[in-house]
Design an enzyme around this catalytic site. Structure first.
Site, PDB file in Angstrom:
ATOM      1  N   ASP A  76       9.737  11.432  46.449  1.00  0.00           N
ATOM      2  CA  ASP A  76       8.597  11.025  45.645  1.00  0.00           C
ATOM      3  C   ASP A  76       7.851   9.896  46.355  1.00  0.00           C
ATOM      4  O   ASP A  76       7.387  10.064  47.471  1.00  0.00           O
ATOM      5  CB  ASP A  76       9.097  10.635  44.240  1.00  0.00           C
TER       6      ASP A  76
ATOM      7  N   HIS B 266      12.591  17.650  39.388  1.00  0.00           N
ATOM      8  CA  HIS B 266      12.016  16.691  40.333  1.00  0.00           C
ATOM      9  C   HIS B 266      13.066  15.724  40.871  1.00  0.00           C
ATOM     10  O   HIS B 266      13.034  15.363  42.050  1.00  0.00           O
ATOM     11  CB  HIS B 266      10.903  15.912  39.629  1.00  0.00           C
TER      12      HIS B 266
END
Length: 289
Positions: free
Chosen positions: A104, A269
């Site tokens: 990320d 994620h």
């Protein structure tokens, strides 16, 4: 803390001190966390890699227990500056060259480190992200609603910080809840740690995101104009958002990384916490290339 690791406060220059968990012995690997997390997100992966590597898990500047300088200008939280932090941290710990993995926000820092420091980063892993320039290009129409936070935190200083601080736990918690396919990925104490750390870092987190709508785009665009690409072996692991949003994620990455292995995962994620064995396997494969 990550079991078996020591936490250290490491001055890296410019009146900035970085907090890092360090463990293991062997060839160094640096692991960079994402949003809204701290270095704790690597606790499973780091413990495995430490069996035969020196593993360094910092909190990025502006996050966790690292320093949070006031964003005096656009460059304070540029990925170029944050990448230089990582290189300085590794050198302070005695490592001139190292493998690097990021998730990320940490993946954007790792991407910039790979471009800016090709003689320092030996291998590069990037988890569930697109390069900043490509990310803005592919977001369009109602599909961009999934990334509303990018637009919120891109606004001028003041309003985004006040809005988020007014409901920080709900804001940051919504990403932990909405982006994970496995709701048990975050034990209560880890979730609490993430929320407490994020609540204390709203201005710097917003500054990090604001940089990605400004100076980081400028840096990526300049590199694309001269054909600058990643020189080291690269592994990218992503959810299969490309098909849903209408873009070729592997193709976008290949334009930046000639030596690319691109994988998709069924994990959410937060894949290093939801599917750590899968991520360890991919990282170990990368390190043999």
């Amino acid at each position: 803390m990550i079991e078996g690791f020591d936490e250290r406060r490491v001055p890296i220059g410019g009146d900035v001190t970085i907090n890092a968990a360090v463990g293991g012995a062997g060839r160094p690997v640096v692991l960079l966390h994402g949003f809204p997390q701290t270095h704790l997100m690597w606790r499973h992966v780091a413990a495995d890699l430490a069996a035969d590597h020196t593993v360094i898990c910092p909190d990025l500047r502006g996050y966790g227990a690292s320093d949070k300088p006031v964003a005096g200008d656009a460059d304070t939280y540029s990925k170029r500056t944050m990448a230089a932090d990582v290189v300085a941290l590794a050198r302070a710990l005695g490592h001139e060259r190292f493998a690097l993995a990021g998730h990320d926000r940490g993946a954007l820092v790792a991407f910039r480190a790979g471009l800016d420091h090709p003689d320092t980063v030996t291998h590069l892993a990037l988890l569930d992200v697109l390069p900043t320039l490509d990310m803005w290009d592919v977001l369009h129409g109602v599909d961009a609603a999934v990334a509303y936070h990018l637009y919120l935190m891109a606004q001028p200083p003041g309003l985004p910080e006040r809005m988020i601080e007014a409901s920080a736990d709900a804001f940051f918690g919504s990403f932990l809840d909405g982006w994970a396919n496995n709701p048990t990925a975050f034990p209560p104490e880890v979730r609490t740690a993430y929320l407490e750390a994020s609540r204390a870092a709203v201005p710097s987190i917003v500054a990090d995101y604001r940089a990605s709508a400004g100076i980081d785009v400028e840096h990526d665009r300049a590199d694309r104009a001269v054909g600058r690409r990643l020189a080291m072996p690269v592994t990218v692991v992503q959810q299969d958002w490309g098909a849903a949003l209408g873009y070729d994620a592997a193709g976008l990455w290949r334009a930046w990384a000639p030596d690319l292995v691109h994988r998709t995962t069924t994990a959410g994620h937060f894949m290093a916490e939801e599917a750590p064995a899968e991520i360890v396997k991919l990282l170990r494969e990368l390190l043999t290339r």
